[in-house]
Design an enzyme around this catalytic site. Structure first.
Site, PDB file in Angstrom:
ATOM      1  CB  VAL C  77      31.008  15.082  43.467  1.00 56.28           C
ATOM      2  CG1 VAL C  77      31.693  14.679  42.239  1.00 56.28           C
ATOM      3  CG2 VAL C  77      32.033  14.647  44.848  1.00 56.28           C
ATOM      4  CB  CYS C  78      29.864  19.075  39.389  1.00 54.24           C
ATOM      5  SG  CYS C  78      29.035  19.437  37.837  1.00 54.24           S
ATOM      6  CB  VAL C  79      25.403  15.592  38.869  1.00 52.86           C
ATOM      7  CG1 VAL C  79      24.815  16.705  38.317  1.00 52.86           C
ATOM      8  CG2 VAL C  79      24.793  14.422  38.197  1.00 52.86           C
ATOM      9  CB  ALA C  82      30.467  13.208  38.890  1.00 54.28           C
TER      10      ALA C  82
END
Lengths: 111, 98, 119, 121
Positions: C77-79, C82
């Protein structure tokens, strides 16, 4: 939300100490943040901080360290355009630490 | 090259855009783009024309879900998800026209 | 063959998450490897364990977690995306991990094919 | 890193109406660090991302268009705009805020076909 007090005025920061309202930045706030980072600000530090702020003004992003290094070298001479020089000034990284002092958004560390 | 289209060409321009720049290759219609594979719409004539220069595939589970499985235009190749995988594997690269 | 997958939309709102999942499943059944699924934009919402769909509906989040558990698929999941959308380690479903956008670029470099699913 | 791949970012969406254009640019900036062969293609409403004179104060949103001008410093120099997309929108190269290479539709299609990885958001 955490706050810092500089010259009797309160400034909101995030949990890591980055300024929330970027427009509130001023040199005294920068000096205060620098002390929390155990940095003693010199002309060389200010040179980088001012450069970062100008870069942000122009491009709306904080440059990647690699890009910053190159641009600093171009503007202030090759002896300053290397990461060793920048890490000596900002031991915790010219990205994270210098951006914090410069009142720029926290780099999201996407690598 | 495999071009993946996922929007209904009856109301969106992505298939048109794809066809504008694409001279050859393969097109796969998925999700709402499968409506272009059904007989009887105003696009049917155009689809026949297009089939002259590019190969068109349609993801059948998506067409079935939309109640149009029995109207597949002749010449459009039906594939299942396994066929979708094969198409991607067989092409050098793929682009989703989102 | 090694596949990388990108999912750009959240579950339930758009079909792209379903399409991506069914593609992954078919690829694995055919003996391919799904090396990484990268969740970007609203796609990061695929990773919240707080999702509770009605019992007669598919559980999209659990389905991804199961894929990770059974086939070792790396769910990233892309920080930055997110943080924008309130997805954090605290509400992450099993099998997902939060990391940087570099992981997406790496998917492009390390895999034979990268397939993007989105709106 | 073993090999250099050709990465193309295909931008077909307008800015502000959705977040895709902004988050796509964020990926581009990160990709620059990986020493790949990166190009950006602008088609359809994506060309609006490069329109000069964007003023976003009134919608209380960050204006990210100046960031395109930083790409040069990131060694991302291959920006391609499809000629037909510009013409259909009444725009010309002079309306764009960065230097680009204008390609006609066939050249654009050919270039896409040569890529190893095509990312579109």
């Amino acid at each position: 939300m955490p706050q810092i007090e500089v010259n009797g005025k309160n400034y909101e920061t995030d949990e890591e100490g980055y300024l929330i309202n970027l427009a509130e930045w001023n040199m005294d706030v920068a000096k205060y943040i620098a002390t929390t980072e155990n940095l003693t600000m010199t002309d060389n530090h200010w040179e980088v901080i001012n450069f970062l702020r100008e870069y942000y003004d122009e491009y709306q992003i904080a440059p990647a360290v690699r890009v910053l290094t190159k641009a600093i070298g171009k503007k202030f001479g090759a002896e300053k355009g290397n990461s060793q020089y920048l890490y000596e000034l900002f031991p915790y990284g010219p990205g994270k630490q210098a951006c914090k002092v410069a009142g720029l958004p926290k780099p999201t560390g996407c690598i | 090259m495999l071009h993946i289209i996922n929007k209904s060409p009856l109301s969106n321009g992505s298939l048109d855009s794809c066809l504008r720049v694409t001279e050859s290759g393969e097109i796969l219609l998925i999700e709402d783009a499968v409506y272009a594979a059904a007989k009887g719409s105003f696009l049917e004539g155009k689809m026949h024309e297009v089939m002259g220069k590019v190969k068109i595939h349609v993801l059948m589970p998506d067409l079935e879900a939309r109640g149009l499985a029995d109207r597949l235009i002749a010449g459009i190749t039906p594939v299942d998800y396994g066929g979708f995988v094969d198409l991607v594997a067989a092409s050098k690269n793929c682009q989703s026209w989102l | 063959m090694k596949f990388g997958i990108v999912v750009n939309e959240g579950p339930y709102q758009h079909q792209s998450s379903d399409s991506a999942y069914l593609f992954c499943k078919a690829a694995i059944e055919k003996g391919h490897e799904v090396w990484r699924v990268f969740f970007y934009h609203d796609g990061v919402n695929n990773a919240t364990r707080l999702t509770e769909p009605p019992q007669d509906d598919r559980n999209i989040v659990n389905r991804w977690s199961k894929l990770a558990e059974e086939h070792g698929v790396d769910l990233v999941v892309c920080v930055a995306a997110a943080l924008r959308r309130g997805i954090r380690d605290e509400n992450l479903a099993p099998g997902f991990r939060i990391s940087g956008l570099g992981q997406l670029v790496e998917s492009g470099i390390q895999t034979d094919r990268l397939v993007v699913f989105g709106d | 890193m073993s090999e250099i791949k050709k990465f193309m970012f295909v931008n077909r969406k307008a800015p502000y109406g959705t977040i895709y254009a902004l988050e796509s640019l964020e990926v581009v900036l990160i990709t620059a660090a990986f020493d790949q062969d990166v190009s950006l293609a602008f088609l359809d409403d994506g060309v609006y991302q490069l329109k000069k004179g964007q003023q976003t104060k009134g919608i209380d949103t960050k204006n990210f268009s100046p960031t395109f001008r930083a790409l040069d410093g990131y060694d991302i120099e291959k920006l391609y705009v499809e000629k037909e997309s510009l013409a259909l929108r009444g725009l010309s190269e002079a309306d764009l805020l960065v230097d680009v290479t204008v390609l006609d539709r066939k050249e654009m299609g050919k270039l896409m076909g040569q890529q190893d990885v095509v990312l579109s958001f």
